[in-house]
Design a protein around this motif. Structure first.
Motif: not given
Length: 130
Positions: A79-106
């Protein structure tokens, strides 16, 4: 071989994929100016959460008497791992950035699979204890 260790093996492999992947093929964005964004720190946190999950899974393989508690701890770590990227620690603003398009969903998928395996492992541990 006891059935209750199979989920721990699966979780161990998935946790290694998260830990290694968060620093390599699932890693954070590479900024043109060489600076680190917030997503870099989310990636580093995922390395730690993935490492913790791998250590808990390894402990579940080695210490059968504590297996149920370790599966519960693994579920909470997922649960902590699911919440870490994007919820607990912010990611880049654009949805096309690697962190939002690959890291967070994977990582969400990998931690969700580990969470399901933790639930199955806890259930099997309860059955074996009876």
């Amino acid at each position: 071989m006891k059935k209750a260790i199979l989920p721990a093996i699966i979780i161990f492999v998935l946790a290694l994929v998260v830990a290694v992947g968060s620093q390599t093929f699932l890693g954070a964005c590479v900024h043109e100016d060489g600076s680190f964004g917030a997503c870099h720190w989310a990636s580093r946190a995922l390395l730690g959460v993935g490492g913790l999950l791998a250590a808990l899974a390894l402990a579940a393989l080695v210490v059968p008497s504590a297996r149920l508690g370790l599966y519960i701890a693994m579920a909470l770590t997922c649960v902590l791992g699911i919440l870490t990227p994007g919820t607990l620690i912010a990611l880049c603003q654009m949805a096309t950035m690697r962190c939002r398009a690959l890291m967070q969903p994977a990582t969400t998928i990998l931690f969700a699979l580990s969470l399901a395996a933790s639930a199955v492992g806890a259930w099997l541990s309860c059955r074996e204890a009876r």
